[in-house]
Enzyme design. Structure first.
Site, short mmCIF file in Angstrom:
data_model
loop_
_atom_site.label_atom_id
_atom_site.label_comp_id
_atom_site.label_asym_id
_atom_site.label_seq_id
_atom_site.Cartn_x
_atom_site.Cartn_y
_atom_site.Cartn_z
N HIS A 1 4.10 1.27 2.18
CA HIS A 1 5.25 0.61 1.55
C HIS A 1 5.82 1.49 0.43
O HIS A 1 7.03 1.62 0.28
CB HIS A 1 4.84 -0.73 0.94
CG HIS A 1 4.27 -1.73 1.91
ND1 HIS A 1 2.94 -2.06 1.92
CD2 HIS A 1 4.86 -2.45 2.89
CE1 HIS A 1 2.72 -2.97 2.87
NE2 HIS A 1 3.87 -3.22 3.48
N HIS B 1 0.86 -1.18 0.00
CA HIS B 1 0.00 0.00 0.00
C HIS B 1 0.90 1.23 0.00
O HIS B 1 2.13 1.11 -0.13
CB HIS B 1 -0.95 -0.03 1.21
CG HIS B 1 -0.26 -0.30 2.51
ND1 HIS B 1 0.67 0.57 3.06
CD2 HIS B 1 -0.33 -1.35 3.38
CE1 HIS B 1 1.12 0.08 4.20
NE2 HIS B 1 0.54 -1.09 4.42
P1 AMP Z 1 4.93 -5.14 6.39
O1 AMP Z 1 4.68 -5.51 4.96
O2 AMP Z 1 3.71 -4.89 7.19
O3 AMP Z 1 5.90 -6.10 7.05
O4 AMP Z 1 5.69 -3.75 6.34
C1 AMP Z 1 6.86 -3.57 5.60
C2 AMP Z 1 7.46 -2.24 5.94
O5 AMP Z 1 6.53 -1.20 5.61
C3 AMP Z 1 7.77 -2.08 7.43
O6 AMP Z 1 9.01 -1.42 7.59
C4 AMP Z 1 6.63 -1.25 7.93
O7 AMP Z 1 6.94 -0.49 9.07
C5 AMP Z 1 6.37 -0.36 6.73
N1 AMP Z 1 5.01 0.19 6.78
C6 AMP Z 1 3.85 -0.51 6.89
N2 AMP Z 1 2.79 0.35 7.01
C7 AMP Z 1 3.32 1.60 6.98
C8 AMP Z 1 2.76 2.91 7.06
N3 AMP Z 1 1.44 3.11 7.21
N4 AMP Z 1 3.59 3.97 7.00
C9 AMP Z 1 4.94 3.78 6.86
N5 AMP Z 1 5.53 2.57 6.79
C10 AMP Z 1 4.73 1.50 6.84
#
Ligand code: AMP
Length: 284
Positions: A37, A34
């Site tokens: 990311h 999203h």
């Molecule tokens: P995930 O796919 O949930 O493991 O997240 C992958 C990376 O994207 C991680 O470093 C998360 O902290 C970052 N991330 C997920 N959601 C957000 C957001 N709303 N704002 C900023 N970074 C995000």
């Protein structure tokens, strides 16, 4: 853009890229990409010659009974977003490629990995740190990008990178939110309309806490926890934790008096979905 699954193949590509002096930026994700990311990918694109996005729903960071199986997987959408953002490589290993039979080695960050989310999800950060360490060795990035949305995760990753001398600079990026303030998360897709409307209480409570601290300047951590609790309790199905901690050590603190940077973090359930959010309050 190339899509690569095999760790040994990626590692050879990474060696060649390093040999030719290219700066590699890695954005580790679990997919269902999203705009949160995307913000990490855009930053990586600005700062590196080569941008790698890894997409891996890491079984090791889920506990039994959590949502590993039903975690959203949207590979086609993810690839087209990555292509649009100018990503050079997507690394998509299969679980058995990272964790073959007879896998015995782990990265465990003590203390800071055992509080907050580490307490409610035992072993979670061991899984996170292990997979991120493996990704660092396979992709060999100069810089790796993480969102402050998963605040404790960013602290855990900085810590093991430093403790274990990984030659990687950890870059943290701000939380991207919906218009009404809800932090973007792949798990938001689980929320019903009713749960979605109640979930906004987390952000509202954090904003209220921030304003209270700005206005009063010196308050007890407990009074902030109580304010947040009162604002969420009627909306959440269960509050997992509300914590006020030192932003770099994650030590518990008693008073918020501007002497150091703190993080206020919340985890709560809306239906079966566990959401987390936080705000940072700067010291003076
Ligand atoms: P995930 O796919 O949930 O493991 O997240 C992958 C990376 O994207 C991680 O470093 C998360 O902290 C970052 N991330 C997920 N959601 C957000 C957001 N709303 N704002 C900023 N970074 C995000």
């Amino acid at each position: 853009m190339k899509i690569i699954a095999k760790p040994s193949i990626f590692q050879n590509i990474a060696k060649d890229l390093k040999y030719s002096g290219k700066a590699i930026g890695l954005v580790p994700t679990m997919g269902a990409l999203h705009q949160g990311h995307a913000s990490l990918i855009k930053r990586a694109r600005k700062e590196n010659d080569i941008v790698v996005v890894s997409i891996f729903v890491n079984p090791m960071q889920f506990n039994p009974g959590e949502d590993y199986r039903r975690y959203p997987r949207t590979p086609d959408k993810d690839s087209s977003l990555c292509r649009q953002l100018g990503v050079d490589f997507i690394f998509v290993p299969k679980p058995e490629m990272l964790y073959p039979k007879d896998y015995f080695s782990f990265i465990n960050v003590e203390t800071i990995g055992e509080v907050m989310c580490g307490k409610s999800r035992p072993g979670h950060f061991r899984g996170v740190a292990t997979v991120v360490g493996k990704l660092f060795n396979i992709v060999m990035p100069d810089k790796s990008y993480f969102g402050l949305k998963d605040y404790q995760q960013s602290v855990v990753i900085k810590k093991f990178t430093e403790d274990l001398n990984f030659p990687v600079k950890i870059v943290t990026c701000p939380i991207i939110r919906e218009k009404d303030g809800l932090a973007l998360s792949s798990r938001n897709a689980y929320l019903s309309a009713d749960e979605r409307s109640r979930a906004i209480s987390i952000y509202k409570s954090l904003q209220k806490a921030k304003n209270m601290i700005k206005y009063k300047k010196n308050v007890s951590a407990q009074s902030i926890v109580s304010v947040i609790e009162r604002m969420i309790i009627n909306f959440a199905d269960k509050i997992d934790y509300i914590e006020v901690r030192d932003a770099s050590t994650l030590d518990s603190i008693q008073r918020i008096d501007g002497s150091r940077k703190i993080v206020i973090a919340v985890a709560a359930y809306f239906g079966k979905t566990r959401l987390i959010d936080n705000i940072l309050i700067n010291g003076v």
